[in-house]
Write an enzyme that holds these catalytic residues in place. Structure first.
Site, PDB file in Angstrom:
ATOM      1  N   PRO A  56       0.748  -1.351   0.096  1.00  0.00           N
ATOM      2  CA  PRO A  56      -0.032   0.004   0.230  1.00  0.00           C
ATOM      3  C   PRO A  56       1.041   1.112   0.010  1.00  0.00           C
ATOM      4  O   PRO A  56       2.192   1.155   0.457  1.00  0.00           O
ATOM      5  CB  PRO A  56      -0.759  -0.295   1.396  1.00  0.00           C
ATOM      6  N   LYS A  57       0.332   2.357  -0.607  1.00  0.00           N
ATOM      7  CA  LYS A  57       1.101   3.590  -0.630  1.00  0.00           C
ATOM      8  C   LYS A  57       0.410   4.483   0.337  1.00  0.00           C
ATOM      9  O   LYS A  57      -0.691   4.897  -0.017  1.00  0.00           O
ATOM     10  CB  LYS A  57       1.281   4.249  -2.073  1.00  0.00           C
ATOM     11  N   TRP A  58       0.941   4.657   1.351  1.00  0.00           N
ATOM     12  CA  TRP A  58       0.288   5.380   2.714  1.00  0.00           C
ATOM     13  C   TRP A  58       0.056   6.803   2.277  1.00  0.00           C
ATOM     14  O   TRP A  58       1.007   7.378   1.603  1.00  0.00           O
ATOM     15  CB  TRP A  58       0.815   5.021   3.795  1.00  0.00           C
ATOM     16  N   ASP A  97      -3.094   6.128  -0.558  1.00  0.00           N
ATOM     17  CA  ASP A  97      -2.776   6.958  -1.616  1.00  0.00           C
ATOM     18  C   ASP A  97      -2.426   6.367  -3.191  1.00  0.00           C
ATOM     19  O   ASP A  97      -2.272   6.857  -4.059  1.00  0.00           O
ATOM     20  CB  ASP A  97      -1.440   8.123  -1.391  1.00  0.00           C
ATOM     21  N   GLY A  98      -2.325   4.957  -3.039  1.00  0.00           N
ATOM     22  CA  GLY A  98      -1.925   4.262  -4.170  1.00  0.00           C
ATOM     23  C   GLY A  98      -1.542   2.762  -3.728  1.00  0.00           C
ATOM     24  O   GLY A  98      -1.470   2.479  -2.576  1.00  0.00           O
TER      25      GLY A  98
END
Length: 352
Positions: free
Chosen positions: A33-35, A183-184
């Site tokens: 996960p892009k935090w 965020d992505g």
């Protein structure tokens, strides 16, 4: 081969990601996960703890509770790569994180008590034994990181970011991007070393579109900071449930060939502009931006592309797609925007 880390050496720049349209396929990838937080290297070297942002500037003074927790770790040395975030409830709140970047120590200390931050860790560059492992493949660095988290004295402030080799699981994560804590999704090669400053990782964001009312504009500024009397950016708005036009962001991707004609049109429409939340002045991210703006009557509708919404505002600048003369400004409401999804078990585990 890992090698001892030189005490006092400057930590490397963070490895970065380039934006791609889709997650890679095939074997050999790790998905994460892009935090939605501040990228940060957490460095402990004996009694000294430092938090370094991806700009290379220190974030240490803004997060005293993180520093205190890391200082109490049984490990006297390490370099961890992660994301600073502020959990509130079952999610992460970026606005609470931004509020930390304030010159007043009293305010920082109060926020540290009221809304303490965490560090979500996804990579390790130096082990607790002092080994520099940048040249090791990601698969080995991840193994060492997980071993670090299995230790008995992991600081409370640290959270281990999930990782998966399943593309199907990463696709599920993408479905929660845009209105919540994510965020992505980032994809990394399992056999690749840590490459400081290079964009060798891949990141995917879910890009969405919205029709927005132009409620104002800012003139462009030249090299000397003087306005050149041509439009530089459009200020975007959406109508709330009470019928007020709230400012939600901006777009600046205007073709040079269209600026003069668009400027004349906007100047003819000068009027009240936003009737709800209005644009502010310079932000803590853009101190040179002019706080001056011109209001215009709500007549023009623009379709823009965005990637993330926080507190009913576009996080980043949007991409201008086209004008929508077929759309009534009153149809441009907040119900177009992606709302935060119900927190997943993954988010609850990290935030909690």
């Amino acid at each position: 081969m890992s090698r001892p880390h030189r005490s006092g050496a400057r930590p490397p720049a963070t490895m970065e990601a380039r934006l791609v349209e889709a997650l890679p396929t095939g074997k050999g990838w790790q998905y994460e996960p892009k935090w939605d937080g501040f990228r940060c290297l957490a460095v402990r070297d004996g009694g000294k703890v430092e938090l370094i942002g991806k700009s290379g500037k220190s974030l240490t003074r803004y997060f005293p509770e993180v520093v205190a927790s890391l200082s109490g770790s049984a490990a006297s040395q390490f370099v961890l790569d992660g994301e600073l975030a502020v959990p509130i409830g079952n999610g992460l709140v970026f606005d609470a994180l931004q509020m930390r970047l304030h010159p007043a120590r009293s305010r920082i200390d109060r926020l540290a008590r009221e809304t303490p931050a965490i560090l979500i860790v996804f990579d390790m560059l130096q082990t607790a034994e002092g080994d520099d492992i940048l040249s090791e493949p990601l698969s080995e660095r991840r193994r060492r990181l997980e071993a670090f988290f299995r230790g008995r004295h992991v600081p409370d402030v640290l959270r281990l970011s999930p990782a998966s080799r399943s593309r199907a699981e990463a696709v599920k994560w993408l479905e929660r991007v845009g209105g919540g804590a994510l965020d992505g999704v980032v994809a990394k090669r399992l056999d690749e070393p840590y490459r400081p400053g290079e964009r060798t990782m891949l990141k995917v964001k879910c890009l969405r579109t919205a029709d927005c009312v132009v409620g104002g504009f800012r003139y462009a500024t030249g090299r000397e900071g003087e306005r050149d009397r041509l439009v530089g950016s459009l200020l975007l708005g959406l109508f709330d449930e009470e019928g007020r036009l709230d400012h939600v962001g901006f777009t600046s991707g205007i073709a040079d060939s269209e600026r003069a004609a668009l400027t004349r049109k906007l100047e003819r429409l000068r009027g009240a502009g936003f009737t709800g939340k209005a644009p502010g002045g310079p932000s803590r991210w853009s101190t040179e931006r002019s706080g001056e703006w011109e209001g215009v009557k709500p007549r023009l509708v623009a379709e823009v592309q965005y990637d993330h919404v926080t507190a009913d505002r576009f996080r980043h600048g949007t991409r201008f797609l086209r004008w929508r003369p077929d759309k009534s400004p009153r149809q441009c409401t907040f119900d177009q925007l992606q709302r935060p999804a119900r927190p997943s078990k993954m988010m609850k585990a990290v935030a909690g």
